[in-house]
Design an enzyme around this catalytic site. Structure first.
Site, PDB file in Angstrom:
ATOM      1  N   LYS A 182       0.832  -1.217   0.000  1.00 13.21           N
ATOM      2  CA  LYS A 182       0.000   0.000   0.000  1.00 13.21           C
ATOM      3  C   LYS A 182       0.855   1.251   0.000  1.00 13.21           C
ATOM      4  O   LYS A 182       0.498   2.259  -0.617  1.00 13.21           O
ATOM      5  CB  LYS A 182      -0.934   0.012   1.215  1.00 13.21           C
ATOM      6  CG  LYS A 182      -2.089  -0.948   1.059  1.00 13.21           C
ATOM      7  CD  LYS A 182      -3.233  -0.624   2.002  1.00 13.21           C
ATOM      8  CE  LYS A 182      -4.413  -1.519   1.724  1.00 13.21           C
ATOM      9  NZ  LYS A 182      -5.478  -1.402   2.706  1.00 13.21           N
ATOM     10  N   LYS A 235      -5.311  -8.811  -7.265  1.00 13.88           N
ATOM     11  CA  LYS A 235      -6.509  -9.029  -6.458  1.00 13.88           C
ATOM     12  C   LYS A 235      -7.643  -8.115  -6.915  1.00 13.88           C
ATOM     13  O   LYS A 235      -7.386  -6.958  -7.252  1.00 13.88           O
ATOM     14  CB  LYS A 235      -6.137  -8.718  -5.000  1.00 13.88           C
ATOM     15  CG  LYS A 235      -7.116  -9.182  -3.962  1.00 13.88           C
ATOM     16  CD  LYS A 235      -6.661  -8.770  -2.572  1.00 13.88           C
ATOM     17  CE  LYS A 235      -6.867  -7.285  -2.339  1.00 13.88           C
ATOM     18  NZ  LYS A 235      -6.715  -6.855  -0.942  1.00 13.88           N
ATOM     19  N   LYS A 271     -11.491  -2.746  -4.412  1.00 15.92           N
ATOM     20  CA  LYS A 271     -12.300  -1.534  -4.563  1.00 15.92           C
ATOM     21  C   LYS A 271     -11.429  -0.348  -4.962  1.00 15.92           C
ATOM     22  O   LYS A 271     -11.926   0.651  -5.462  1.00 15.92           O
ATOM     23  CB  LYS A 271     -13.080  -1.229  -3.283  1.00 15.92           C
ATOM     24  CG  LYS A 271     -12.268  -1.209  -2.012  1.00 15.92           C
ATOM     25  CD  LYS A 271     -13.177  -1.225  -0.776  1.00 15.92           C
ATOM     26  CE  LYS A 271     -12.451  -1.843   0.417  1.00 15.92           C
ATOM     27  NZ  LYS A 271     -13.309  -2.355   1.444  1.00 15.92           N
TER      28      LYS A 271
HETATM   29  P1  TYM Z   1     -10.815  -5.265   3.709  1.00 18.47           P
HETATM   30  O1  TYM Z   1     -11.747  -4.183   4.087  1.00 18.47           O
HETATM   31  O2  TYM Z   1      -9.731  -4.959   2.730  1.00 18.47           O
HETATM   32  O3  TYM Z   1     -11.600  -6.512   3.167  1.00 18.47           O
HETATM   33  C1  TYM Z   1     -12.655  -7.073   3.928  1.00 18.47           C
HETATM   34  C2  TYM Z   1     -12.667  -8.585   3.780  1.00 18.47           C
HETATM   35  O4  TYM Z   1     -12.811  -8.952   2.402  1.00 18.47           O
HETATM   36  C3  TYM Z   1     -11.749  -9.827   2.032  1.00 18.47           C
HETATM   37  N1  TYM Z   1     -11.380  -9.543   0.636  1.00 18.47           N
HETATM   38  C4  TYM Z   1     -11.249 -10.473  -0.306  1.00 18.47           C
HETATM   39  N2  TYM Z   1     -11.414 -11.810  -0.258  1.00 18.47           N
HETATM   40  C5  TYM Z   1     -11.214 -12.504  -1.418  1.00 18.47           C
HETATM   41  N3  TYM Z   1     -10.868 -11.908  -2.587  1.00 18.47           N
HETATM   42  C6  TYM Z   1     -10.690 -10.568  -2.668  1.00 18.47           C
HETATM   43  N4  TYM Z   1     -10.366  -9.997  -3.825  1.00 18.47           N
HETATM   44  C7  TYM Z   1     -10.892  -9.787  -1.484  1.00 18.47           C
HETATM   45  N5  TYM Z   1     -10.824  -8.467  -1.220  1.00 18.47           N
HETATM   46  C8  TYM Z   1     -11.118  -8.335   0.090  1.00 18.47           C
HETATM   47  C9  TYM Z   1     -10.607  -9.483   2.978  1.00 18.47           C
HETATM   48  O5  TYM Z   1      -9.678 -10.547   3.082  1.00 18.47           O
HETATM   49  C10 TYM Z   1     -11.357  -9.225   4.263  1.00 18.47           C
HETATM   50  O6  TYM Z   1     -11.651 -10.439   4.917  1.00 18.47           O
HETATM   51  N6  TYM Z   1      -7.711  -5.428   7.642  1.00 18.47           N
HETATM   52  C11 TYM Z   1      -9.015  -5.819   7.150  1.00 18.47           C
HETATM   53  C12 TYM Z   1     -10.178  -5.306   7.981  1.00 18.47           C
HETATM   54  C13 TYM Z   1     -10.106  -5.622   9.439  1.00 18.47           C
HETATM   55  C14 TYM Z   1     -10.335  -6.877  10.037  1.00 18.47           C
HETATM   56  C15 TYM Z   1     -10.205  -6.673  11.433  1.00 18.47           C
HETATM   57  C16 TYM Z   1     -10.629  -8.140   9.533  1.00 18.47           C
HETATM   58  C17 TYM Z   1      -9.839  -4.713  10.431  1.00 18.47           C
HETATM   59  N7  TYM Z   1      -9.912  -5.363  11.641  1.00 18.47           N
HETATM   60  C18 TYM Z   1     -10.354  -7.717  12.349  1.00 18.47           C
HETATM   61  C19 TYM Z   1     -10.780  -9.186  10.445  1.00 18.47           C
HETATM   62  C20 TYM Z   1     -10.650  -8.983  11.837  1.00 18.47           C
HETATM   63  C21 TYM Z   1      -9.180  -5.276   5.736  1.00 18.47           C
HETATM   64  O7  TYM Z   1      -8.552  -4.320   5.343  1.00 18.47           O
HETATM   65  O8  TYM Z   1     -10.159  -5.900   5.026  1.00 18.47           O
END
Ligand code: TYM
Length: 349
Positions: free
Chosen positions: A127, A210, A213
């Site tokens: 990032k 990947k 968004k």
């Molecule tokens: P975030 O907001 O980027 O994504 C949310 C969830 O969606 C999954 N995901 C995907 N899975 C499969 N293929 C993809 N292309 C894809 N894009 C996103 C992510 O793996 C995630 O599960 N750090 C985390 C948010 C977070 C969190 C937490 C998660 C903050 N605190 C505590 C679990 C527990 C994040 O940025 O997810």
């Protein structure tokens, strides 16, 4: 939605698994979020787990967010959860900033985690890229707040997509170091739940990237708000190779675009990848793409319609999130208080 007046059922600590997961309201939801995360969240809710799901707005502001847009995105992610089947009467659903204990425990963990551990986080490197000197300190320390999100509820299971694996390993390291430093077993060692055919959904334009968004090309992703025509058009234009589809899983190796589309189909249809190939092996993409887009429309378009309906009444979403935040604090606040005691923070009588 009407049933969300009462505190959710998870005050019932009788369940053996406590599930926590979060999504950043830093933009719209994608099919990757749905298949990698939200679909599993719903399954775990129905599986007699104690489930807590969060819009992690404190995480979102590690990169710039327009304030009005952040509020809208937070509501939209909440609508996405509910439209997909998260029932606020069964799961706690809330946004992170309404529960200040996240930031408080996050600070303690920032003092537990080591610089060496944080320097190894690949998502930060991706990032920040070449812009390392100019990104926020929060983007660097982000995974300590994520550990706090999870451990604040003594969560035992965390469903996520593949890209969060390293952060969950760090969460385990932080819990283990805290327990070791303070000679306690207070924090559980959490299990990541990274399961299914679509733990890493890839871009429709480039099978090595990947689905995200934040990709500048809207054609690279299916948004959860896309209508039926848009979904069909994006799959029709999705990048592929020129060969027919294989009959065996091995045949998808070195064919990232084909593998991605087959995985998406398998995840949407709730079928093993091999069973999909039993059906479509030998066919051309010109035949498979319409099958995939029909399935995606059948599964996703009703969710988009329901999100749209829910977004017409933001007050109702805010009310549900307020109830969720109160229920979350009931669990979080004694865990934070006990953590402060363990660390040696003086409390007035
Ligand atoms: P975030 O907001 O980027 O994504 C949310 C969830 O969606 C999954 N995901 C995907 N899975 C499969 N293929 C993809 N292309 C894809 N894009 C996103 C992510 O793996 C995630 O599960 N750090 C985390 C948010 C977070 C969190 C937490 C998660 C903050 N605190 C505590 C679990 C527990 C994040 O940025 O997810």
């Amino acid at each position: 939605m009407a049933q969300a007046d009462q505190a959710p059922a998870q005050a019932n600590a009788g369940f053996t698994k406590r599930v926590f997961s979060g999504i950043q309201p830093s933009g719209g939801l994608t099919l990757g979020n749905y298949l990698g995360a939200i679909k599993r969240f719903v399954e775990m809710q129905e599986d007699d787990c104690d489930t807590i799901y969060c819009m992690v707005d404190l995480h979102a502001i590690t990169t710039w967010q327009e304030p009005d847009q952040l509020i809208r995105n937070t509501r939209e992610v909440a609508a996405g959860f509910i439209a997909s089947g998260i029932d606020p009467a069964k799961s706690i659903l809330f946004n992170q900033s309404q529960v200040p204990e996240h930031a408080q425990l996050g600070w303690i963990f920032t003092c537990v985690a080591r610089m060496g551990w944080m320097n190894r986080m690949t998502q930060f490197k991706d990032k920040a890229g070449k812009n390392r000197e100019n990104v926020s300190v929060g983007l660097f320390s982000y995974p300590t707040l994520m550990a706090a999100d999870i451990l604040l509820y003594h969560a035992t299971h965390v469903p996520v997509g593949e890209d969060q694996k390293q952060h969950l390993e760090l969460t385990r390291d932080i819990a283990a170091k805290f327990n070791n430093d303070f000679k306690t077993d207070f924090f559980p060692i959490t299990e990541p739940v990274i399961e299914g055919a679509a733990t890493r959904v890839m871009s429709l334009r480039d099978g090595s990237k990947k689905m995200s968004k934040s990709d500048p090309s809207d054609a690279s992703r299916i948004n959860m708000t896309d209508d039926a025509d848009t979904i069909a058009r994006k799959f029709r234009k999705a990048k592929t190779d020129a060969d027919a589809l294989p009959s065996e899983v091995d045949g998808l190796e070195d064919r990232p675009e084909a593998r991605n589309l087959v995985n998406i189909y398998a995840a949407l249809a709730d079928m093993p990848v091999q069973s999909v190939l039993d059906e479509i092996g030998g066919r051309q993409f010109s035949e498979f793409k319409p099958m995939l887009s029909d399935l995606a429309v059948a599964k996703m378009a009703p969710i988009a319609g329901e999100m749209d309906r829910l977004m017409q009444d933001p007050g109702e979403i805010d009310r549900i999130l307020g109830i969720g935040a109160r229920a979350a604090r009931e669990i979080a606040s004694p865990i934070l208080a006990k953590t402060y005691d363990i660390v040696g923070m003086l409390r007035s009588a």
